[in-house]
Scaffold this active site. Structure first.
Site, PDB file in Angstrom:
ATOM      1  N   THR A  32       0.901  -1.274  -0.021  1.00 45.22           N
ATOM      2  CA  THR A  32      -0.049  -0.039  -0.050  1.00 45.22           C
ATOM      3  C   THR A  32       0.806   1.314   0.077  1.00 45.22           C
ATOM      4  O   THR A  32       1.806   1.371   0.719  1.00 45.22           O
ATOM      5  CB  THR A  32      -1.009  -0.040   1.285  1.00 45.22           C
ATOM      6  OG1 THR A  32      -1.762  -1.086   1.092  1.00 45.22           O
ATOM      7  CG2 THR A  32      -1.667   1.299   1.438  1.00 45.22           C
ATOM      8  N   ASN A 180      -3.022 -10.895   6.188  1.00 44.93           N
ATOM      9  CA  ASN A 180      -2.676  -9.369   6.874  1.00 44.93           C
ATOM     10  C   ASN A 180      -3.965  -8.983   7.651  1.00 44.93           C
ATOM     11  O   ASN A 180      -3.867  -7.586   7.792  1.00 44.93           O
ATOM     12  CB  ASN A 180      -2.079  -8.455   6.054  1.00 44.93           C
ATOM     13  CG  ASN A 180      -0.846  -8.990   5.347  1.00 44.93           C
ATOM     14  OD1 ASN A 180      -0.932  -9.649   4.183  1.00 44.93           O
ATOM     15  ND2 ASN A 180       0.281  -8.619   6.017  1.00 44.93           N
ATOM     16  N   TYR A 182      -7.188  -8.747   6.941  1.00 50.23           N
ATOM     17  CA  TYR A 182      -8.130  -7.959   6.074  1.00 50.23           C
ATOM     18  C   TYR A 182      -9.412  -9.099   5.938  1.00 50.23           C
ATOM     19  O   TYR A 182      -9.488  -9.966   6.809  1.00 50.23           O
ATOM     20  CB  TYR A 182      -7.671  -7.583   4.904  1.00 50.23           C
ATOM     21  CG  TYR A 182      -6.716  -6.573   5.125  1.00 50.23           C
ATOM     22  CD1 TYR A 182      -6.970  -5.512   5.867  1.00 50.23           C
ATOM     23  CD2 TYR A 182      -5.265  -6.650   4.648  1.00 50.23           C
ATOM     24  CE1 TYR A 182      -6.126  -4.469   6.078  1.00 50.23           C
ATOM     25  CE2 TYR A 182      -4.216  -5.660   4.892  1.00 50.23           C
ATOM     26  CZ  TYR A 182      -4.615  -4.505   5.523  1.00 50.23           C
ATOM     27  OH  TYR A 182      -3.847  -3.629   5.789  1.00 50.23           O
ATOM     28  N   ARG A 229      -2.891 -14.631  -1.792  1.00 51.21           N
ATOM     29  CA  ARG A 229      -1.840 -14.442  -0.674  1.00 51.21           C
ATOM     30  C   ARG A 229      -2.574 -14.761   0.604  1.00 51.21           C
ATOM     31  O   ARG A 229      -3.709 -14.341   0.999  1.00 51.21           O
ATOM     32  CB  ARG A 229      -1.673 -12.790  -0.596  1.00 51.21           C
ATOM     33  CG  ARG A 229      -0.449 -12.603   0.424  1.00 51.21           C
ATOM     34  CD  ARG A 229       0.026 -11.257   0.211  1.00 51.21           C
ATOM     35  NE  ARG A 229       0.799 -10.560   1.166  1.00 51.21           N
ATOM     36  CZ  ARG A 229       2.192 -10.264   1.312  1.00 51.21           C
ATOM     37  NH1 ARG A 229       2.909 -10.705   0.367  1.00 51.21           N
ATOM     38  NH2 ARG A 229       2.765  -9.899   2.074  1.00 51.21           N
ATOM     39  N   GLY A 300      10.334 -10.644   4.985  1.00 54.53           N
ATOM     40  CA  GLY A 300      11.434 -10.103   5.401  1.00 54.53           C
ATOM     41  C   GLY A 300      12.877 -10.900   4.873  1.00 54.53           C
ATOM     42  O   GLY A 300      13.880 -10.647   5.386  1.00 54.53           O
ATOM     43  N   ARG A 322       9.689  -4.114   1.270  1.00 46.55           N
ATOM     44  CA  ARG A 322      10.760  -2.652   1.529  1.00 46.55           C
ATOM     45  C   ARG A 322      11.874  -2.557   0.682  1.00 46.55           C
ATOM     46  O   ARG A 322      12.312  -1.447   0.277  1.00 46.55           O
ATOM     47  CB  ARG A 322      10.768  -2.651   3.082  1.00 46.55           C
ATOM     48  CG  ARG A 322       9.404  -2.072   3.806  1.00 46.55           C
ATOM     49  CD  ARG A 322       9.686  -2.470   5.250  1.00 46.55           C
ATOM     50  NE  ARG A 322       9.761  -4.030   5.498  1.00 46.55           N
ATOM     51  CZ  ARG A 322       9.930  -4.286   6.806  1.00 46.55           C
ATOM     52  NH1 ARG A 322       9.661  -3.421   7.761  1.00 46.55           N
ATOM     53  NH2 ARG A 322      10.156  -5.477   7.190  1.00 46.55           N
TER      54      ARG A 322
END
Length: 374
Positions: A32, A180, A182, A229, A300, A322
Site C-alpha cells: 500500500t 494480513n 483483512y 496471498r 523479510g 521494502r
C-alpha cells in the site's frame, strides 16, 4: 560481473503449462502506497511500477479495493468502477512495455477501517462485530457490523466483478488478498470470527467465504489467472488463529481443487531475533509441499536468505517489499551484490507523488545517495 547461473534468485522460472515465464525470481510484493487520489490510480503510478519492472519480471500491485466498502486507508486504488479501469490501463501498458507480468491484488479491508471511509458513514463490515483493540498507534478502528448471511453473496460478487475489471484493464491476473488481517482472514481465523452459522465455528465454515470468493473469481477469469496471498501464522490487526498449520493446509487443499491455479503466495511467521540478528522462521514448508502449483514466499527476505530458499527448493519465487520499494533496480543490485538504498518509513504512506515513491536512486544514478532509514 556475477555469474547469474550461480545465483538462484536470478535463475529463470517457467511454470509448467502456465503463464508465468520469468527471467528471475525476484518479485515485487504488494505494498500500500496511498497515492491514488480519490481511489483512482494516477499517472505517477506508471513511473513507480515501470521503475521496478524488468523483462521477465513479475510485479504485484498495491492492494486494490473491490468496492466502496473495501476502503480503510487514504488514497488507495480501486478497480470497481469504469473510471478505475480506464486509469489502470496506461499503467498496465507501461509495465507490459518493459516486458514484465503485472498482477492486481484484490482487497477488502473489512473491519480495518473507520466510519469515515465507509459509504454514508456506515460501520465497516466484518465476520463479526469484534472491534480491533487499539495498539497505541493512535488509530482507532470503528466497531464493525457483522455481515448477514444474505449479504455475503454480494461481497463475493464484488470480488468477481473486480477480477473481471482487472483483466479488462490488461492485468495478467489477480491476487486475492486473503492475508494480513483483512476481510477474508477475519472470516478464516477463530480470534476474529465468533459466528455460529455456516460461516463460523468449524475450520471449513470459517474458510467458506474465502473459498466462495476463490471459486467465483476462478469461474469468472479462469484458474490460470488467479493467485492468492495467505498468512495463517501472522497475528496482524488482532487476527490470529489457534491452529495456523491446519488453516494453511485446509486452504491449500481448496486451491488444489482448481487445476492450473496461478500461484499460492504465503507470508512467513513473524521474524524472530536470535543473537541480535533477524531470523526467518521458515514455517511454510508443509504448505509448499502440499500445493501443486507455483509457490511464492514472503516475509523479510534479503539476498542471502532469498538465494538459500530458492536453492533448497523451499519456494519457487520470493517477493520483496521494502527492499524493492527503496531499490527500484533490486534484481541488478542482487546480481552485483551492490549496496542497497535504505528505505524511509516516514514516506511509506504519505501522499506525495514523488518523495519516497519515485525518487529512490538507481545504482547507475548515484552510488552514494542512500535514503536514511527512519
Amino acid at each position: 560481473m556475477v555469474n547469474q547461473a550461480a545465483m538462484p534468485l536470478l535463475t529463470p522460472y517457467k511454470q509448467a503449462g502456465g503463464k508465468i515465464d520469468l527471467s528471475h525470481r525476484v518479485l515485487l510484493s504488494p505494498m500500500t502506497r496511498c497515492r491514488s487520489y480519490g481511489n483512482v490510480p494516477q499517472p505517477h503510478a506508471a513511473l513507480y511500477y515501470t521503475q521496478r519492472a524488468t523483462s521477465g519480471g513479475l510485479l504485484i500491485t498495491e492492494a486494490t479495493g473491490v468496492s466502496d466498502t473495501a476502503q480503510g486507508y487514504p488514497e488507495t486504488p480501486g478497480v470497481w468502477t469504469r473510471e478505475h479501469v480506464e486509469a489502470w490501463k496506461p499503467i498496465v501498458d507501461a509495465v507490459h512495455r518493459k516486458g514484465a507480468l503485472f498482477i492486481c491484488q484484490l482487497w477488502h479491508v473489512g473491519r480495518v477501517s473507520t466510519n469515515d471511509y465507509q459509504p454514508n458513514g456506515q460501520a465497516p463490515i466484518s465476520s463479526s462485530d469484534i472491534q480491533i483493540t487499539p495498539d497505541g498507534s493512535g488509530i482507532v478502528y470503528s466497531k464493525p457490523r457483522r455481515l448477514r448471511v444474505d449479504e455475503i453473496p454480494q461481497i463475493v460478487d464484488d470480488f468477481r466483478l473486480a477480477a473481471r475489471n482487472a483483466i479488462e484493464a490488461g492485468f495478467d491476473g489477480v491476487e486475492i488478498h486473503g492475508a494480513n488481517g483483512y476481510l477474508l482472514e477475519q472470516f478464516m481465523k477463530d480470534s476474529s470470527n465468533d459466528r455460529t452459522d455456516e460461516y463460523g465455528g468449524s475450520l471449513e465454515n470459517r474458510c467458506r467465504f474465502a473459498v466462495e470468493v476463490i471459486d467465483a473469481v476462478v469461474g469468472e477469469i479462469g484458474a490460470h489467472r488467479v493467485g492468492i496471498r495467505l498468512s495463517p501464522f501472522l497475528d496482524f490487526m488482532d487476527c490470529v488463529d489457534s491452529d495456523p498449520e491446519a488453516l494453511g493446509s485446509y486452504m491449500v487443499e481448496q486451491l488444489n481443487k482448481h487445476e492450473g491455479f496461478l500461484y499460492c503466495h504465503m507470508v512467513e511467521p513473524r521474524m524472530a531475533i536470535v543473537d541480535g540478528r533477524r531470523q526467518i522462521q521458515h514455517g511454510l514448508l508443509p504448505f509448499r509441499k502440499a500445493f501443486k502449483g507455483t509457490f511464492i514466499a514472503a516475509g523479510g527476505y534479503d539476498r542471502e536468505e532469498g538465494n538459500k530458499v530458492i536453492e533448497n527448493g523451499y519456494t519457487d519465487l520470493v517477493s520483496f517489499g521494502r527492499l524493492f520499494l527503496a531499490n527500484p533496480d533490486l534484481p541488478k543490485r542482487f546480481e552485483l551484490d551492490a549496496p542497497l538504498n535504505k528505505y524511509d518509513r516516514n514516506t511509506f504512506y504519505t501522499q506525495d507523488p514523488i518523495v519516497g515513491y519515485t525518487d529512490y536512486p538507481f545504482l547507475d544514478e548515484d552510488q552514494n545517495n542512500s535514503v536514511a532509514d527512519a
